[in-house]
Design a protein around this motif. Structure first.
Motif, PDB file in Angstrom:
ATOM      1  N   ILE A   5       2.977   2.060  -5.933  1.00 27.86           N
ATOM      2  CA  ILE A   5       2.897   0.883  -5.404  1.00 27.86           C
ATOM      3  C   ILE A   5       2.099   0.905  -3.812  1.00 27.86           C
ATOM      4  N   ALA A   7       1.325  -0.888  -0.672  1.00 21.02           N
ATOM      5  CA  ALA A   7       2.058  -1.854   0.305  1.00 21.02           C
ATOM      6  C   ALA A   7       1.101  -2.440   1.010  1.00 21.02           C
ATOM      7  N   GLY A  56       7.528  -1.034   2.167  1.00 22.41           N
ATOM      8  CA  GLY A  56       7.355  -1.102   0.991  1.00 22.41           C
ATOM      9  C   GLY A  56       8.240  -0.513  -0.033  1.00 22.41           C
ATOM     10  N   LEU A  57       8.580   0.741   0.380  1.00 19.14           N
ATOM     11  CA  LEU A  57       9.633   1.567  -0.302  1.00 19.14           C
ATOM     12  C   LEU A  57      11.120   0.909  -0.493  1.00 19.14           C
ATOM     13  N   SER A  60      10.859  -2.234  -2.689  1.00 17.34           N
ATOM     14  CA  SER A  60      10.627  -2.112  -4.161  1.00 17.34           C
ATOM     15  C   SER A  60      11.719  -2.016  -4.991  1.00 17.34           C
ATOM     16  N   VAL A  68       5.071   4.937  -2.617  1.00 15.65           N
ATOM     17  CA  VAL A  68       4.436   3.580  -2.103  1.00 15.65           C
ATOM     18  C   VAL A  68       3.516   4.230  -0.925  1.00 15.65           C
TER      19      VAL A  68
END
Length: 198
Positions: A5, A7, A56-57, A60, A68
């Motif tokens: 991912i 971020a 972001g983690l 998620s 991330v």
């Protein structure tokens, strides 16, 4: 399969990461980007990249099986971090500082998963030509500088002011490709169509 991912919603970072040939999704990690009192520029950039990745983690919902990537890019001159211009007057002040001088672009990257953190910080030196009042005004009215750290985009019209780059061009755009590929390799992502390992 482990998920990656990014971020960030930056189109530039998305394009750069896509060149590495790895599949990823994106999300927006909103954090406070204020410089703390007495905080050195390198510490600031490193902290923001890590904070974005960690945020972001947390967002998620896939903490057990994803990595991330967070990144932050800042323009620094005279130990001063130049953010996005808040007004035309602020922009003009930035351009006068950068005019005819060499400044640093610091880009931090952080790749995090549950219990693991990989990070790096890249410094690139960028030299500007001497700028006239007319050039500064014309650039502002192009609308390009409005949402750019340091008030310019090296991948856009702002490149006409740049006389020299020493270091990573992609880091100035927003994501240092060599260092990012190396961190992704350490996290065991397969990328770059056979150009690995890093």
């Amino acid at each position: 399969m482990t998920q990656l991912i990014l971020a960030s919603q930056s189109p530039r970072r998305r394009e750069l990461l896509a060149t590495l040939g790895v599949e990823f999704t994106t999300l927006t990690a909103n954090i406070d980007e204020s410089v703390r009192p007495g905080e050195a520029a390198r510490a600031y950039v490193d902290r923001l990249a890590l904070a974005k990745a960690q945020a972001g983690l947390a967002l998620s919902g896939l903490a057990q099986k994803c990595w991330v990537l967070g990144s932050d890019t800042s323009v620094v001159i005279d130990d001063q971090v130049l953010g996005k211009p808040s007004s035309e007057a602020d922009f003009q002040t930035m351009m006068r500082l950068l005019s005819g001088r060499t400044h640093q672009v610091l880009t931090g990257i952080a790749l995090v998963s549950k219990g693991q953190c990989l990070h790096d910080l890249v410094t690139t030196e960028v030299t500007f030509m001497a700028l006239s009042k007319q050039q500064i005004s014309a650039y502002w009215h192009s609308s390009e500088p409005v949402d750019k750290a340091g008030g310019y985009a090296i991948q856009g019209l702002g490149a006409v002011f740049v006389t020299r780059v020493v270091g990573s061009y992609s880091a100035v755009v927003g994501l240092p490709l060599h260092e990012t590929a190396r961190l992704l390799g350490q996290a065991r992502f397969s990328l770059c169509q056979g150009l690995m390992p890093f």
